[in-house]
Structures are given as structure tokens and as C-alpha cells.
Design an enzyme around this catalytic site. Structure first.
Site, mmCIF file in Angstrom:
data_model
loop_
_atom_site.group_PDB
_atom_site.id
_atom_site.type_symbol
_atom_site.label_atom_id
_atom_site.label_comp_id
_atom_site.label_asym_id
_atom_site.label_seq_id
_atom_site.Cartn_x
_atom_site.Cartn_y
_atom_site.Cartn_z
ATOM 1 N N VAL A 32 0.829 -1.211 0.000
ATOM 2 C CA VAL A 32 0.000 0.000 0.000
ATOM 3 C C VAL A 32 0.860 1.257 0.000
ATOM 4 O O VAL A 32 0.622 2.188 -0.786
ATOM 5 C CB VAL A 32 -0.967 -0.006 1.221
ATOM 6 C CG1 VAL A 32 -1.842 1.240 1.206
ATOM 7 C CG2 VAL A 32 -1.817 -1.269 1.236
ATOM 8 N N ALA A 61 9.061 5.526 6.687
ATOM 9 C CA ALA A 61 9.617 4.540 7.637
ATOM 10 C C ALA A 61 9.434 3.130 7.089
ATOM 11 O O ALA A 61 8.359 2.784 6.602
ATOM 12 C CB ALA A 61 8.915 4.654 8.986
ATOM 13 N N ILE A 154 -12.927 0.196 -2.048
ATOM 14 C CA ILE A 154 -14.353 0.533 -2.225
ATOM 15 C C ILE A 154 -14.746 1.623 -1.228
ATOM 16 O O ILE A 154 -14.606 1.432 -0.024
ATOM 17 C CB ILE A 154 -15.256 -0.700 -1.993
ATOM 18 C CG1 ILE A 154 -14.840 -1.850 -2.905
ATOM 19 C CG2 ILE A 154 -16.725 -0.347 -2.187
ATOM 20 C CD1 ILE A 154 -15.563 -3.157 -2.610
ATOM 21 N N GLY A 205 -0.985 -15.098 -6.361
ATOM 22 C CA GLY A 205 -0.732 -13.981 -5.450
ATOM 23 C C GLY A 205 -1.994 -13.460 -4.776
ATOM 24 O O GLY A 205 -1.967 -12.414 -4.130
ATOM 25 N N ASP A 219 -9.834 -11.911 8.721
ATOM 26 C CA ASP A 219 -9.731 -10.633 8.009
ATOM 27 C C ASP A 219 -11.131 -10.040 7.794
ATOM 28 O O ASP A 219 -11.366 -8.866 8.079
ATOM 29 C CB ASP A 219 -9.018 -10.864 6.663
ATOM 30 C CG ASP A 219 -8.986 -9.612 5.815
ATOM 31 O OD1 ASP A 219 -8.182 -8.713 6.103
ATOM 32 O OD2 ASP A 219 -9.775 -9.523 4.849
ATOM 33 N N LYS A 223 -12.901 -6.490 9.388
ATOM 34 C CA LYS A 223 -13.605 -5.484 8.573
ATOM 35 C C LYS A 223 -15.059 -5.348 9.047
ATOM 36 O O LYS A 223 -15.605 -4.241 9.095
ATOM 37 C CB LYS A 223 -13.563 -5.869 7.104
ATOM 38 C CG LYS A 223 -12.172 -5.756 6.511
ATOM 39 C CD LYS A 223 -12.139 -6.344 5.118
ATOM 40 C CE LYS A 223 -10.740 -6.348 4.547
ATOM 41 N NZ LYS A 223 -10.625 -7.174 3.351
HETATM 42 N N1 LIG Z 1 -2.482 -4.932 0.842
HETATM 43 C C1 LIG Z 1 -3.770 -4.649 0.744
HETATM 44 O O1 LIG Z 1 -4.408 -4.946 -0.269
HETATM 45 C C2 LIG Z 1 -4.483 -3.969 1.885
HETATM 46 C C3 LIG Z 1 -5.847 -3.641 1.749
HETATM 47 C C4 LIG Z 1 -6.498 -2.966 2.791
HETATM 48 C C5 LIG Z 1 -5.795 -2.662 3.939
HETATM 49 N N2 LIG Z 1 -4.473 -3.030 4.051
HETATM 50 C C6 LIG Z 1 -3.759 -2.708 5.288
HETATM 51 O O2 LIG Z 1 -2.692 -1.825 4.995
HETATM 52 C C7 LIG Z 1 -1.614 -2.073 5.867
HETATM 53 C C8 LIG Z 1 -0.351 -2.323 5.047
HETATM 54 O O3 LIG Z 1 -0.557 -3.439 4.204
HETATM 55 P P1 LIG Z 1 0.560 -3.863 3.127
HETATM 56 O O4 LIG Z 1 -0.063 -4.945 2.332
HETATM 57 O O5 LIG Z 1 1.095 -2.669 2.462
HETATM 58 O O6 LIG Z 1 1.661 -4.491 4.103
HETATM 59 P P2 LIG Z 1 3.167 -4.833 3.745
HETATM 60 O O7 LIG Z 1 3.336 -4.994 2.283
HETATM 61 O O8 LIG Z 1 3.576 -5.929 4.663
HETATM 62 O O9 LIG Z 1 3.965 -3.494 4.169
HETATM 63 C C9 LIG Z 1 4.204 -3.127 5.500
HETATM 64 C C10 LIG Z 1 5.284 -2.053 5.503
HETATM 65 O O10 LIG Z 1 5.505 -1.604 6.823
HETATM 66 C C11 LIG Z 1 6.908 -1.641 7.123
HETATM 67 N N3 LIG Z 1 7.034 -1.915 8.552
HETATM 68 C C12 LIG Z 1 6.422 -2.880 9.269
HETATM 69 N N4 LIG Z 1 6.744 -2.772 10.572
HETATM 70 C C13 LIG Z 1 7.566 -1.702 10.686
HETATM 71 C C14 LIG Z 1 8.207 -1.068 11.765
HETATM 72 N N5 LIG Z 1 8.099 -1.516 13.016
HETATM 73 N N6 LIG Z 1 8.959 0.040 11.502
HETATM 74 C C15 LIG Z 1 9.087 0.512 10.245
HETATM 75 N N7 LIG Z 1 8.477 -0.047 9.175
HETATM 76 C C16 LIG Z 1 7.743 -1.147 9.393
HETATM 77 C C17 LIG Z 1 7.469 -2.730 6.239
HETATM 78 O O11 LIG Z 1 8.841 -2.492 6.042
HETATM 79 P P3 LIG Z 1 9.725 -3.455 5.078
HETATM 80 O O12 LIG Z 1 9.182 -3.247 3.687
HETATM 81 O O13 LIG Z 1 11.114 -2.965 5.221
HETATM 82 O O14 LIG Z 1 9.503 -4.847 5.601
HETATM 83 C C18 LIG Z 1 6.635 -2.536 4.974
HETATM 84 O O15 LIG Z 1 7.230 -1.537 4.169
HETATM 85 C C19 LIG Z 1 -2.033 -3.263 6.742
HETATM 86 O O16 LIG Z 1 -2.564 -2.777 7.953
HETATM 87 C C20 LIG Z 1 -3.122 -3.918 5.937
HETATM 88 O O17 LIG Z 1 -4.073 -4.599 6.743
HETATM 89 C C21 LIG Z 1 -3.809 -3.661 3.041
#
Ligand SMILES: NC(=O)c1ccc[n+]([C@@H]2O[C@H](COP(=O)([O-])OP(=O)(O)OC[C@H]3O[C@@H](n4cnc5c(N)ncnc54)[C@H](OP(=O)(O)O)[C@@H]3O)[C@@H](O)[C@H]2O)c1
Length: 446
Positions: A32, A61, A154, A205, A219, A223
Site C-alpha cells: 500500500v 519509515a 471501495i 498472489g 480478516d 472489517k
Molecule cells: N495490501 C492490501 O491490499 C491492503 C488492503 C487494505 C488494507 N491493508 C492494510 O494496509 C496495511 C499495510 O498493508 P501492506 O499490504 O502494504 O503491508 P506490507 O506490504 O507488509 O507493508 C508493511 C510495511 O511496513 C513496514 N514496517 C512494518 N513494521 C515496521 C516497523 N516496526 N517500523 C518501520 N516499518 C515497518 C514494512 O517495512 P519493510 O518493507 O522494510 O519490511 C513494509 O514496508 C495493513 O494494515 C493492511 O491490513 C492492506
């Protein structure tokens, strides 16, 4: 937040515009976060023209400084010290897309207390401590916005909390997990078994290597808690949500459902009753083929909202994925930035402490699939047990399986406790070999 003066040529005349520059501290740059950086890079000029807000990602970060994130930003913007970004006086607004409860919770609370609006997509966090953080935001007089946490890309949170704030919403039913919808769609369209469909989702994926959070309904449950809180204006947390996943759904269930005019969907169902109590649950559900949710296929999501005055509404689209989720986050960022420039903020309002009904207090129609000995009198004995427990049968199908027979029933609406005692009595009957599956059914009388 600072004012910037810029000049735009306009056919000889020069227009001077005053833009408010908003410096964003981005916590997390995964699916994201990286999509948000790209989106803001692409749309910042258009956003500035439309809104007068100049968005700038100032610091990011991450956990690892070594990953290639495929985005065109200077390395110097990255840090592993998320707390330093929150504390930086040059950061106006914080976007949290780290995931998990800590350190996200503490970082968000600190940002809000420092008067910085926060936008988050973090479902897990909001479903557990969202109302606590909303109170911190209200006390500080700044925004805590979370459009992306309800149904990803959405738009749902804003319609519920703004357009429908005066509406008496009675039920919200959603397909809010793309992984499980993809698996069920594959099973339904190609007759594949659960394990095969899951493996395909993983190879494309759509599913994590450990799919538990998706396939067991956690999950969707998170929601559902967020959606119920916003739709009904009362505090619902993840622990209040009853959930069952899809891992026990068989190809035979899907085939029988289809034969009887239904498709099986994992639904999040949030209801509010006349006494003000609510019920929030996630389970596989048989949905009539002509219901708008039945046609939502593959990894798409949809949310069906029923209101007393407005009637039925449906919101459809991509519930997950970097770019769709970033789109919802960006909408919140612009909203929060505009509010910041006007020294105002939105609020969830006063949340009531409503009673959350347990699953035992609910009713619905049911589908039951049993294997019985193919002997005279068995059908009458089985039907008698339904009657003894006040469960009335709407339809029944029978299929011979050699010395055994399969009986498939759809009941009229019945209480969960009546169906549970019916099942107990059925399994005690020597002619009943096994109960293959039990599923809840929606429509036409529920
Ligand atoms: N992906 C989706 O489709 C989606 C949809 C709706 C909501 N969300 C929500 O959006 C959020 C992010 O999802 P995502 O899919 O983007 O997750 P992700 O790909 O796992 O990314 C998480 C990011 O946070 C960083 N991070 C985690 N812990 C950290 C810490 N303690 N200090 C600094 N950086 C830290 C990670 O760093 P590194 O890259 O260095 O590991 C990574 O860049 C989640 O809460 C998820 O539930 C996601």
C-alpha cells in the site's frame, strides 16, 4: 503545513495561487505504501489544481533499508525510525500502513496527541482499538481517517458516516475478502476442490503462504467490526464477531447449492435490531443466484447496505491490492489535509455501548446435507426430528448412493439453538451416517 505561492500561465494572463503544502510522514512502504508514493507522484499536480493542497511525501519509515521498492524516491527519505517521523515538527500529517497493533497504535496515538491528523488502512488495529484511537483524535481535534480499512478500494466508510449518517441502516452484508471470494468462485465455476482452488489463489498472489487470516474469516471479521461500528454508531470490536471460514466447503456443497438456485459466498453480516442490539458475524452463506451479491466473482468485493428510508444499496469494486487501497488512503489524505488547513476535523460522533448478540440468539434459514441409510421410514424419522425441534423444511432433495442416500434440506428461518438441537438429535439417530455440512442461507424470508 505552510503556504506556497505559485504562478500558472493562462493564455497570457498569470494566475497566482496560494497552495497549502502538506508534508506527509509515511509509516510503511509495502504494497500500500509504495502504491501511495506512486499515486501521489502521479496526481500531486492535479490534486493541487483541484484542491489547493500540495501533497509531499517527506519521510518514509520501513523495517529494511536494503529492499528495492521499485519507486522513484530519494534514498535519504527512508528511515527505520518511525517514531522520529512522528516527532518531526516538519511533518504535518501521518499515514500509517505498517499493519499490526504495535508499534502502529503508539505511533498513531503520539501523532494525534501532537495535533497531526492520521490516515490508516490498518484493519487489525482499528477492529481492536479503533474507538480508543478515535477518542484520542477527538480530544486532540484532528482527523483519524480509515476509509481503506473497511473495504479496501471501495468507498464505504465515508458513505456510511456522511451520506447515510441520518439513515437507519438495518443490515450490511459484504463480500469483503477477495481471497476467499476467488477460491469460492473457482470452485463454483470450474468444479475444483477447496485445496486446488487455494493453491491456485496462492500461485496467482491472491492468497498468502499462510492463508489462515483470510480462509478462516479473521480478516473479514476485522472489517465487519469496523463496518458495524461506523454503520450503527456503536462500539464493536473484533472479539465480538462470530466467524467461520470456508475450509470445510466441499465441491459437493457448491454443486448442491447451484442445483438449488444458490451460490456460496463468505459473507460478513452486520445487523441492528429494533432494541438497539447488534449482531456481527462472518460465515459461508448460500446466496440466491438472483441476489446482487451472487454475481460478485473472482477477487472482487461488494457490500450490500439495507436502510429503512434509502432501501438497498450496493458498493462494488476492488477490496484489496496496492493501488486500489492507496486510492482510498489518498482520498482520506486530501480530506484530512483540507480539514487541517481549515483547523477543523471529522468525527465518528458519540458511539453508543450497544449489546452485541451472540450467535445463539440469531436465526436464519439453513442448508443441511446428510448421509443416511437408504431404508424405508428413514425420511419420515428425519423429518420428524426437524418438526420436534420447530425447524420447518422449505425444500428437500434426495439422491441414492447405493446402500445409503444423501438428503439435502433447506429450512425456513429457524433459531441457531433449534438447529443445533436438531443436529444433535439427528446424529443420535442410527440411520444417520453423517452430517456432511450445515450452512446458513439468505433470502427470500431472511
Ligand atoms: N495490501 C492490501 O491490499 C491492503 C488492503 C487494505 C488494507 N491493508 C492494510 O494496509 C496495511 C499495510 O498493508 P501492506 O499490504 O502494504 O503491508 P506490507 O506490504 O507488509 O507493508 C508493511 C510495511 O511496513 C513496514 N514496517 C512494518 N513494521 C515496521 C516497523 N516496526 N517500523 C518501520 N516499518 C515497518 C514494512 O517495512 P519493510 O518493507 O522494510 O519490511 C513494509 O514496508 C495493513 O494494515 C493492511 O491490513 C492492506
Amino acid at each position: 503545513m505552510s503556504d506556497q505561492v505559485s504562478e500558472h500561465g493562462n493564455g497570457g494572463a498569470t494566475e497566482v495561487q496560494r497552495a497549502s503544502r502538506v508534508r506527509i510522514g509515511l509509516l510503511g512502504c509495502g504494497n500500500v505504501g509504495a502504491a501511495l508514493v506512486e499515486l501521489i507522484g502521479r496526481e500531486a499536480a492535479a490534486i493541487e489544481r483541484r484542491t489547493g493542497i500540495r501533497l509531499e511525501i517527506a519521510r518514509i519509515a520501513v523495517r529494511s533499508m536494503l529492499k528495492d521498492r521499485g519507486i522513484a524516491v530519494s534514498e535519504s527519505m527512508f528511515t527505520t525510525d518511525a517514531a522520529a517521523i512522528v516527532a518531526d515538527p516538519d511533518i504535518d500529517l501521518v499515514v500509517e500502513v505498517l499493519g499490526g497493533i504495535e508499534p502502529a497504535r503508539s505511533l498513531i496515538a503520539t501523532a494525534l496527541q501532537a495535533g497531526k491528523p492520521v490516515v490508516t488502512a490498518n484493519k487489525e488495529l482499528l477492529a481492536n482499538v479503533g474507538t480508543e484511537l478515535a477518542a484520542v483524535a477527538d480530544d486532540a481535534g484532528v482527523d483519524l481517517l480509515f476509509e481503506a480499512a473497511g473495504a479496501g478500494g471501495i468507498p464505504l466508510m465515508r458513505p456510511l458516516r456522511e451520506s447515510l449518517v441520518g439513515e437507519r441502516v438495518t443490515r450490511v452484508m459484504g463480500i469483503v475478502n477477495g481471497t476467499t471470494n476467488f477460491i469460492l468462485s473457482q470452485m463454483s465455476d470450474h468444479g475444483t476442490g477447496y485445496a486446488e482452488a487455494l493453491a491456485e489463489a496462492q500461485s496467482l498472489g491472491f492468497a498468502e503462504r499462510d492463508p489462515t487470516a483470510d480462509v478462516e474469516g479473521f480478516d473479514a471479521g476485522a472489517k465487519a467490526a469496523i463496518i458495524a461500528t461506523v454503520a450503527f454508531g456503536c462500539r464493536v470490536v473484533a472479539g465480538d464477531v462470530y466467524h467461520e471460514g470456508i475450509s470445510n466447503i466441499s465441491a459437493a456443497d457448491i454443486a448442491y447449492a447451484r442445483q438449488m438456485g444458490y451460490v456460496i459466498k463468505l459473507l460478513a453480516i452486520c445487523e441492528q435490531f429494533d432494541d438497539g442490539s447488534v449482531a456481527v458475524r462472518v460465515h459461508p452463506t448460500m446466496v440466491p443466484v438472483d441476489h446482487p451479491l451472487a454475481g460478485v466473482a473472482g477477487s472482487f468485493n461488494a457490500v450490500f447496505v439495507e436502510g429503512e428510508a434509502v432501501g438497498d444499496l450496493m458498493f462494488y469494486g476492488r477490496g484489496a491490492g496496492g493501488a486500489p487501497t492507496a486510492s482510498a488512503v489518498l482520498g482520506d489524505v486530501i480530506d484530512a489535509a483540507q480539514n487541517l488547513s481549515q483547523s477543523t476535523h471529522g468525527s465518528l460522533g458519540t458511539l453508543s455501548q450497544c449489546r452485541v448478540r451472540s450467535i445463539d440468539e440469531l436465526s436464519s434459514a439453513f442448508y443441511l446435507n446428510l448421509e443416511v441409510s437408504d431404508e424405508p421410514g428413514v425420511l419420515a424419522a428425519v423429518a420428524g426430528i426437524f418438526g420436534e425441534h420447530d425447524v420447518s423444511i422449505r425444500s428437500m432433495e434426495q439422491e441414492g448412493l447405493g446402500a445409503q442416500a444423501r438428503l439435502v434440506f433447506i429450512t425456513h428461518e429457524a433459531s441457531e439453538s433449534s438447529v443445533r438441537s436438531t443436529l444433535k438429535a439427528l446424529t443420535a439417530l442410527s440411520a444417520v451416517q453423517r452430517v456432511n455440512s450445515v450452512l446458513r442461507v439468505i433470502g427470500p424470508d431472511s
